[in-house]
Write an enzyme that holds these catalytic residues in place. Sequence first.
Site, PDB file in Angstrom:
ATOM      1  N   LYS B  79      12.161  63.446 -31.972  1.00  0.00           N
ATOM      2  CA  LYS B  79      12.217  63.425 -30.563  1.00  0.00           C
ATOM      3  C   LYS B  79      10.612  63.578 -29.553  1.00  0.00           C
ATOM      4  CE  LYS B  79      14.969  64.596 -26.329  1.00  0.00           C
ATOM      5  NZ  LYS B  79      16.108  65.256 -25.634  1.00  0.00           N
ATOM      6  N   SER B 154      20.094  62.890 -23.910  1.00  0.00           N
ATOM      7  CA  SER B 154      18.864  62.139 -23.782  1.00  0.00           C
ATOM      8  C   SER B 154      18.201  61.935 -25.123  1.00  0.00           C
ATOM      9  CB  SER B 154      18.090  63.095 -23.073  1.00  0.00           C
ATOM     10  OG  SER B 154      17.786  64.162 -23.623  1.00  0.00           O
ATOM     11  N   SER B 178      22.408  67.061 -24.709  1.00  0.00           N
ATOM     12  CA  SER B 178      21.528  65.877 -25.194  1.00  0.00           C
ATOM     13  C   SER B 178      21.401  65.797 -26.870  1.00  0.00           C
ATOM     14  CB  SER B 178      20.225  65.981 -24.553  1.00  0.00           C
ATOM     15  OG  SER B 178      19.984  65.752 -23.395  1.00  0.00           O
TER      16      SER B 178
END
Lengths: 97, 487
Positions: B79, B154, B178
């Site tokens: 990420k 997310s 997330s």
Amino acid sequence: MSLSPEQVRKVAALARLELSPDQLTVMAGQLNRILDFVDQLQQVDTTGVEPMAHPIPVENVFREDAPRESLPTGEALANAPNRGGNFFAVPAVFSDE
Amino acid sequence: MTITDRTASELLALQAAGDVSARAITDAFLAVIREREPTVQAFVQVDEAAARQQAEAVDAKRRAGAPLGPLAGVPVAVKDVLCTRGVRTTCSSRMLADYVPPYDAHVIERLRAADAVLIGKTNLDEFAMGSSTENSAFQVTRNPWDSTRIPGGSSGGSAAAVAAREAPLSLGTDTGGSIRQPASHCGIVGVKPTYGRVSRYGLVAFANSLDQIGPFARTVTDAARLLAVIAGHDARDSTSVDQSVPAYTQSLDQPLQNLRIGIPQEFLKTGLDAEVEAAVRAALREYQAQGATLVDVTLPHAAHHAIAVYYIVATAEASSNLARYDGMHFGHRTADKGDLIATMSRSRTEGFGPEVQRRIMLGTYALSSGYYDAYYLQAMKVRRLIAEEFATAFTQCDIIASPTSPTAAFPIGEKTADPLTMYLSDIYTISANLAGIPGVSLPCGFTSNGLPIGLQLLAPPFAEERLFRSARMYEAATDWHTRRPPL
């Protein structure tokens, strides 16, 4: 509690954000909807409850106050939007007024 | 079976047997990335040459008979909120579009030491603020199961990349769900470790008291493998807990005897999609068939107030954390000329997207003079009630089970106009972050539209081993995790 566009403008100033009059109105509407929802917390009886800032018990972590390797100046400055020599260059802190 | 359908465990075994090289593995995943990225858009950055170089280094080590790390030659997507030395780390924000960190995050160091191949940086909701990955400043990631739908967020890029077979493993971060929610929407396994289990050094902070880094994988075993690599103490994160990391993969296949599964009654009421509920109830029956008992537990504050607490605590912490982005030392600086304050304000306004600005505003207000007691202080008190509620529940059960998300993945654009509706979709995941406990989402079925459904399991602090074993019990008896998205 309900926020007026004027209060939203003050919060934006605190947060260092520039919102246009239209954006202030939209933001006020959205924040008020969220705040209306969040206001449910006022109904919870928290008498005698200690606030919890961290999910695990946190205590001070100490280390030796000894010199150690740190980021070389060039690398520390590599992401600077503007630099002057070995310094970060920023606009004047005090204006002429 | 093609290389990219293999699990990380299989890729390790194939390399050890000399059947395939790290270079060939990386090439295979890079080819899938090239083919599917125009649709999925999971990555914000892929450096093919750098990935191949890392893979070749692993092959060279193997040829030389040098010791190899536990993820040797296995590609891992990361990420883009985790700092990578010399490689742009954007947080999917215009603010950091050109930011190149001078250091690696702790977890990146661990991956390098494990001989993993860092294959690319994945898309996210800007600064990890969102539940759909639609808040990225750069692109909208698509759900591999239906490209008209969101992948969750997310960490949507990391979840979509693994589901789309663009990487066998990835790292995400979980502040309110997330990792677990996108894992659920993409039909894979996602783990949020106990707060303090994984060092946050080099993770760009959103809400420090809630953020935790964790793995995505297609199987429980692979997720356990990756967590074992990144978990453990690091002195550079003062909230990192100095507690030994169990050998998760060794105990994984031993089913837990007399497992007691807590079912929070409040979680199975309003707003839960009927297909999701049916899949979760069927999963619970599978556990019962394996000898587990279901115990009713009650989590009233978690069910009714966790979202409200979260949107005060997380935004308060975010408003403070994101104060550092002032256009002075790094990050975006406006081209407009003005005095110091005007330059800072203009830089922030240009650099942050609407959701980030909204959260900074909310947090600033909640912390401002005159409102602190009513909002932030009260939220911290209710947070303790939630944590205590979980502690009580865990005296009656070993793990807690629920849906991960009240619905399957929703269509792109459906909730963007109404921030509050988007927030409410995190109802089942958020309280674990407030309490600091670990959780996993694993596939437990599909809707009639072919969208994945996730089962969430929660455990007491540092009981990740129990979490993995109980998740594996279900996975071993089902084949949801073997299905492939129609790409």
